[in-house]
Design a protein around this motif. Structure first.
Motif, short mmCIF file in Angstrom:
data_model
loop_
_atom_site.label_atom_id
_atom_site.label_comp_id
_atom_site.label_asym_id
_atom_site.label_seq_id
_atom_site.Cartn_x
_atom_site.Cartn_y
_atom_site.Cartn_z
N ASN A 166 3.60 5.88 -2.77
CA ASN A 166 4.80 6.61 -3.18
C ASN A 166 4.92 6.70 -4.70
OD1 ASN A 166 5.42 6.83 -0.48
ND2 ASN A 166 6.91 5.18 -0.48
N ASP A 167 4.62 5.60 -5.39
CA ASP A 167 4.67 5.61 -6.85
C ASP A 167 3.64 6.58 -7.42
OD1 ASP A 167 6.66 3.74 -6.74
OD2 ASP A 167 5.36 2.03 -7.18
N ALA A 168 2.44 6.60 -6.82
CA ALA A 168 1.39 7.50 -7.30
C ALA A 168 1.78 8.96 -7.12
CB ALA A 168 0.07 7.20 -6.57
N VAL A 169 2.41 9.28 -5.98
CA VAL A 169 2.84 10.66 -5.74
C VAL A 169 3.83 11.11 -6.80
CG1 VAL A 169 4.13 12.14 -4.14
CG2 VAL A 169 2.36 10.61 -3.26
N LYS A 170 4.81 10.24 -7.12
CA LYS A 170 5.79 10.59 -8.15
C LYS A 170 5.13 10.74 -9.52
CE LYS A 170 9.73 8.35 -5.89
NZ LYS A 170 10.75 7.26 -5.99
N ALA A 171 4.20 9.83 -9.83
CA ALA A 171 3.53 9.89 -11.13
C ALA A 171 2.67 11.14 -11.26
CB ALA A 171 2.68 8.64 -11.34
N ILE A 172 2.00 11.53 -10.18
CA ILE A 172 1.17 12.75 -10.21
C ILE A 172 2.03 13.99 -10.41
CG2 ILE A 172 -0.30 14.23 -8.78
CD1 ILE A 172 -1.54 11.67 -7.63
N ALA B 194 4.78 14.10 -12.02
CA ALA B 194 5.35 14.09 -13.37
C ALA B 194 4.29 14.32 -14.44
CB ALA B 194 6.06 12.76 -13.63
N THR B 195 3.12 13.67 -14.31
CA THR B 195 2.13 13.70 -15.39
C THR B 195 0.80 14.30 -15.01
OG1 THR B 195 1.35 11.47 -14.85
CG2 THR B 195 3.20 11.65 -16.40
N GLY B 196 0.56 14.57 -13.73
CA GLY B 196 -0.73 15.10 -13.31
C GLY B 196 -1.62 14.00 -12.76
N PRO B 197 -2.69 14.38 -12.03
CA PRO B 197 -3.55 13.39 -11.37
C PRO B 197 -4.50 12.69 -12.34
CG PRO B 197 -4.36 15.60 -10.94
CD PRO B 197 -3.08 15.76 -11.72
N THR B 198 -4.77 11.43 -12.03
CA THR B 198 -5.81 10.66 -12.69
C THR B 198 -6.60 9.95 -11.59
OG1 THR B 198 -4.47 8.66 -12.89
CG2 THR B 198 -4.32 10.27 -14.70
N PRO B 199 -7.82 9.48 -11.88
CA PRO B 199 -8.59 8.80 -10.82
C PRO B 199 -7.85 7.62 -10.20
CG PRO B 199 -10.00 9.32 -12.69
CD PRO B 199 -8.61 9.67 -13.11
N THR C 269 -4.95 8.95 -8.03
CA THR C 269 -5.49 9.59 -6.82
C THR C 269 -5.93 8.55 -5.81
OG1 THR C 269 -6.21 11.49 -8.13
CG2 THR C 269 -7.18 11.23 -5.94
N ALA C 270 -6.56 7.45 -6.29
CA ALA C 270 -6.99 6.38 -5.40
C ALA C 270 -5.79 5.71 -4.74
CB ALA C 270 -7.81 5.35 -6.17
N MET C 271 -4.73 5.48 -5.52
CA MET C 271 -3.52 4.88 -4.95
C MET C 271 -2.88 5.82 -3.93
SD MET C 271 -1.81 3.20 -8.36
CE MET C 271 -0.31 2.77 -7.51
N GLN C 272 -2.89 7.12 -4.22
CA GLN C 272 -2.30 8.09 -3.29
C GLN C 272 -3.09 8.15 -1.99
OE1 GLN C 272 -2.50 12.17 -4.59
NE2 GLN C 272 -0.73 12.78 -3.37
N ASP C 273 -4.42 8.06 -2.09
CA ASP C 273 -5.26 8.16 -0.89
C ASP C 273 -5.27 6.87 -0.07
OD1 ASP C 273 -5.84 10.72 -1.67
OD2 ASP C 273 -7.75 10.20 -2.64
N ARG D 26 0.83 -1.22 0.00
CA ARG D 26 0.00 0.00 0.00
C ARG D 26 0.85 1.26 0.00
NH1 ARG D 26 -4.26 0.57 4.80
NH2 ARG D 26 -4.79 -1.50 3.97
N VAL D 27 1.88 1.28 0.84
CA VAL D 27 2.75 2.46 0.93
C VAL D 27 3.56 2.62 -0.36
CG1 VAL D 27 4.60 3.59 2.24
CG2 VAL D 27 2.86 2.26 3.43
N GLU D 28 4.02 1.49 -0.91
CA GLU D 28 4.79 1.55 -2.16
C GLU D 28 3.93 2.11 -3.29
OE1 GLU D 28 8.05 -1.45 -3.87
OE2 GLU D 28 6.01 -2.21 -4.08
#
Length: 553
Positions: free
Chosen positions: A36-42, A44-49, A52-56, A31-33
């Motif tokens: 972290n991956d979602a934060v980096k991707a957001i 770099a490329t901006g948020p997607t649903p 955002t779900a992975m980040q939350d 879950r934490v991994e």
């Protein structure tokens, strides 16, 4: 008798709580991994649903540092490459021919005509038609020497010039060869790291081994062949005319123009002509240097084709800036001060010596500086890595259970207290590994298992000493106090020798050996902390509440 001030109690429990807090994300690794991956991707490329779900999935206010899994636990590829540094000597010497030729042409009245002669790869031989002018030719060639910008090469120049009959012979000096070797390895490391980082792997190990070898370990990549293909990719280096600057990276530009961000200036974008003047394929060399005022700078040299194109461009654009672009990012945009003839020039700016060296490395990073010979390659599948993790878990659980049972049976209530401290100790180890971003390998797991076995040694020494004090008819409080005081020297002696061993392993070893040394060293520190402070604090709190007349250890 037994008295621990309130501030010490707060510090002890605070350190334990902090260590366990940093260790907690490892119990929710996936879950934490993903967070972290979602934060980096957001970023770099901006948020997607989905992102955002992975980040939350993990609260942002909790720690997100994880113990990184090494190659043998996650699977991936391992390469050991040897850099053929001798290749660079040939290209350096070959690239100097244009500059030497121009310098000798100015002495034509004295030395006559000049002609390049066949020579070994690391030598440049020039024959002159008037042998009487050989001394003048050697002097003119020596004037091209540059000082070596390294601590070990202070006072040395980069070339040696001598004469044999009617020939001038130019070779690299020994100091320059050593500096070139170091720069070549550094450049190769930089290029490999840039290539590997592009695929988004976690915690690759890219480090120098010995004089001319590079160790490359990339967890999560498919195979060693895939890694070799990735390393062989060439970065794109180009030199463009500058049209303008802007703070809007999405600004529309003419079809014949491009817009690239600046590496050094945040929020600044350069509008450049799309067609480059020259490319990195024409760049022969770039070295840290000093300008005429003694300030750090970077000198560069093109091959004859690139030098001619660059010279024509600078002659027509004096006072205009040009951009040096690496992988679609502007690393420098100096202003052309004058016509740059001969295929070489110098970049000045507010550089330190380290910054000029780094810029020179970036300029040379358009391609690998020398051929890589792969001496060793291995592919470790994720299934094997999972097997290693499972085996490590079983070893830890067995060791943990055996120690807990032994201590409880041997020392009763005091053994249970030592077991509580042991649990805290393991949590502190993982908390510190997460905090420093360490990579856990299979030998690292062995270090943790060894630490679990050794962690109760200090408690055994203390408890045995308390037993001896109780036999002398001292009260419980006095026996406990003397037990900790008299056992302290033995605890310190035993653990200092072990931690010195861990330090030696870390300094002298590499790869898996270092992983073992890190977990062993951290385990020793946390073991001493929990044995001397945590168990004592728990015993003091128990004594204050129960006030037993007698105790049994």
């Amino acid at each position: 008798m037994l008295n621990i001030p309130l501030w010490k109690r707060v510090v002890i429990w605070g350190l334990c709580a902090l260590g366990l807090l940093f260790a907690m994300p490892n119990t929710f690794y996936s879950r934490v991994e993903g967070h972290n991956d979602a934060v980096k991707a957001i970023e770099a490329t901006g948020p997607t649903p989905e992102l955002t779900a992975m980040q939350d999935a993990w609260p942002s206010w909790l720690p997100t540092s994880l113990v990184n899994l090494g190659l043998d636990l996650r699977g991936g590829a391992h390469l050991l490459a040897e850099v053929q540094v001798e290749d660079v000597y040939e290209s350096r010497i070959d690239g100097m021919w244009t500059e030497v030729r121009d310098a000798l042409r100015s002495e034509r009245a004295t030395i006559g005509t000049i002609r390049r002669q066949p020579s070994p790869p690391d030598e440049l031989r020039i024959r002159i038609s008037q042998p009487d002018g050989i001394a003048q030719a050697v002097q003119a060639t020596r004037a091209l020497a540059r000082p070596i910008v390294t601590l070990t090469g202070v006072g040395s120049s980069d070339i040696d010039v001598r004469s044999e009959g009617d020939e001038v012979i130019v070779t690299l000096s020994e100091a320059e060869k050593l500096a070139t070797d170091s720069r070549t390895i550094q450049q190769a490391l930089e290029i490999i790291r840039r290539r590997v980082d592009e695929v988004g792997t976690r915690e690759p190990t890219i480090q120098r081994q010995g004089q001319d070898r590079i160790l490359i370990q990339v967890p999560g990549i498919g195979s060693a062949a895939e890694l070799k293909a990735l390393i062989g990719t060439t970065a794109q280096l180009t030199f463009h005319p500058v049209v303008g600057r802007t703070s809007n990276g999405d600004q529309r530009v003419d079809a014949r123009q491009v817009i690239y961000p600046s590496i050094d200036e945040e929020g600044v974008f350069y509008i450049l002509e799309k067609t480059p003047v020259v490319t990195g394929e024409d760049l022969v060399d770039a070295q840290p240097d000093f300008d005429q005022n003694g300030r750090p700078a970077v000198s560069f040299r093109f091959n004859p084709t690139g030098g001619r194109k660059f010279g024509d461009f600078t002659a027509e654009n004096v006072g205009s800036p040009f951009a040096i672009v690496l992988d679609e990012e502007v690393i420098s945009a100096p202003t052309i001060q004058s016509h740059i003839a001969g295929g070489s020039g110098i970049i000045t700016g507010r550089f330190s010596v380290d910054e000029s060296t780094e810029l020179a490395v970036l300029l040379r990073a358009g391609a690998l500086p020398a051929e890589l010979t792969f001496l060793e390659e291995r592919t470790i599948g994720p299934e094997l890595g999972q097997d290693s993790i499972d085996a490590g878990k079983i070893a830890c659980i067995v060791a943990f259970a055996a120690v807990l049972i032994f201590m409880a049976l041997s020392y009763g209530w005091f053994g249970i207290i030592a077991n509580i401290a042991l649990i805290i100790n393991v949590g502190l180890i993982f908390g510190m590994l997460s905090l420093i971003g360490a990579t856990l390998t299979l030998p690292g797991i062995a270090g943790i298992v060894l630490t679990i076995g050794m962690a109760v040694d200090a408690n055994v020494l203390v408890f045995e000493r308390i037993r001896e004090e109780l036999r002398t008819a001292k009260g419980p409080a006095r026996a406990i106090e003397l037990g900790y005081e008299k056992a302290l020297s033995a605890i310190i002696d035993a653990n200092i020798t072990t931690i010195l061993t861990a330090l030696i392993l870390f300094m002298m070893g590499s790869g898996p050996v270092r992983g073992f040394a890190v977990t062993l060293g951290l385990g020793i520190m946390t073991s001493v902390f929990t044995a001397i402070f945590v168990t004592r604090l728990i015993i003091v709190i128990w004594m204050e509440r129960r006030r037993p007349k007698t105790i049994e250890v």
